[in-house]
Enzyme design. Structure first.
Site, short mmCIF file in Angstrom:
data_model
loop_
_atom_site.label_atom_id
_atom_site.label_comp_id
_atom_site.label_asym_id
_atom_site.label_seq_id
_atom_site.Cartn_x
_atom_site.Cartn_y
_atom_site.Cartn_z
N GLN A 1 0.82 -1.22 0.00
CA GLN A 1 0.00 0.00 0.00
C GLN A 1 0.86 1.26 0.00
O GLN A 1 0.37 2.34 -0.34
CB GLN A 1 -0.93 0.04 1.24
CG GLN A 1 -2.04 -1.01 1.20
CD GLN A 1 -2.92 -0.88 2.42
OE1 GLN A 1 -2.63 -1.40 3.48
NE2 GLN A 1 -4.02 -0.16 2.29
N HIS B 1 -7.38 -9.33 5.99
CA HIS B 1 -7.47 -8.22 5.02
C HIS B 1 -6.07 -7.81 4.54
O HIS B 1 -5.84 -7.62 3.34
CB HIS B 1 -8.19 -7.05 5.71
CG HIS B 1 -8.27 -5.78 4.91
ND1 HIS B 1 -9.47 -5.23 4.50
CD2 HIS B 1 -7.30 -4.93 4.48
CE1 HIS B 1 -9.22 -4.11 3.82
NE2 HIS B 1 -7.91 -3.89 3.81
N HIS C 1 -3.72 -8.04 0.80
CA HIS C 1 -2.92 -7.01 0.12
C HIS C 1 -1.60 -7.59 -0.38
O HIS C 1 -1.13 -7.23 -1.46
CB HIS C 1 -2.60 -5.85 1.08
CG HIS C 1 -3.69 -4.83 1.20
ND1 HIS C 1 -4.15 -4.09 0.14
CD2 HIS C 1 -4.38 -4.39 2.29
CE1 HIS C 1 -5.09 -3.25 0.56
NE2 HIS C 1 -5.27 -3.42 1.85
ZN ZN Z 1 -6.64 -2.41 3.03
#
Ligand code: ZN
Length: 196
Positions: free
Chosen positions: A51, A149, A153
């Site tokens: 991210q 979660h 990713h």
């Molecule tokens: Zn996320």
């Protein structure tokens, strides 16, 4: 302290598979501190390295209640309370899972969207800590949801991929067409919700 830029869907980097960390060294320790600073700055409860553009299997998490936005029924479970946080997970894997739960998930990489996602209720995780030691632990509650979660990713997957195809496509095309709302246009409620 450094606040890193959080990439948002449809950035193609979010779709790539992250590589395992080979050596836990000083550079990685500094990077995980920057990840934590970035996560707290964005009011997130979890952040995965891709991210912020680094394709390595590293996650930071802190699901401890920080304000009044978590209600009584979302209180920490006994298992969660026994795990010291913030948690830094290197090369994490879910090695056992059972049960099923749903939670209205959000994501720093898909800002302003919240949707119910199905996850395993209880998981067993194997990972390396910052000392490079292998650690195994069990988790449930919001912590287990957040770990699943974030591991998604690392595999190039987002929570919106786990919705029904109709719902997922509707959200994806809306974002591609209109982008995201400006932060100042978000409602109080959205700002108070948790993002993973
Ligand atoms: Zn996320």
């Amino acid at each position: 302290m450094a606040i890193l830029e959080v990439l948002t869907f449809p950035n193609p980097i979010l779709r790539r598979k992250s590589q395992p960390v080979e050596k836990v060294g000083e550079d990685l320790k500094k990077f995980t501190q920057d990840m934590l600073d970035t996560m707290y700055n964005q009011r997130g409860i979890g952040l995965a390295a891709p991210q912020v553009g680094r394709l390595e299997r590293v996650i930071v998490i802190d699901t401890r209640p920080r304000d009044e936005s978590r209600y009584e029924d979302e209180a920490q479970t006994e298992l969660e309370k026994n795990i010291s946080q913030p948690l830094i997970l290197i090369n994490p894997e879910v090695i056992e899972k059972d049960g099923e739960t749903t939670y209205p998930e959000g994501c720093l990489s898909v800002p302003s969207y919240f949707e119910e996602v199905k996850r395993a209720e209880h998981i067993k995780v194997r990972m390396l800590n910052l000392e490079g030691e292998t650690v195994e632990f069990e988790a449930d509650g919001l912590l287990a949801i957040c770990i699943q979660h974030e591991i998604d990713h690392l595999d190039g997957k987002l929570f919106i991929d786990r919705l029904s195809p109709i719902k997922a496509n509707r959200i994806k095309s809306k974002i591609k067409k209109y982008g995201y709302p400006e932060p100042e246009k978000e409602t109080e409620d959205e700002l108070e919700s948790e993002r993973i």
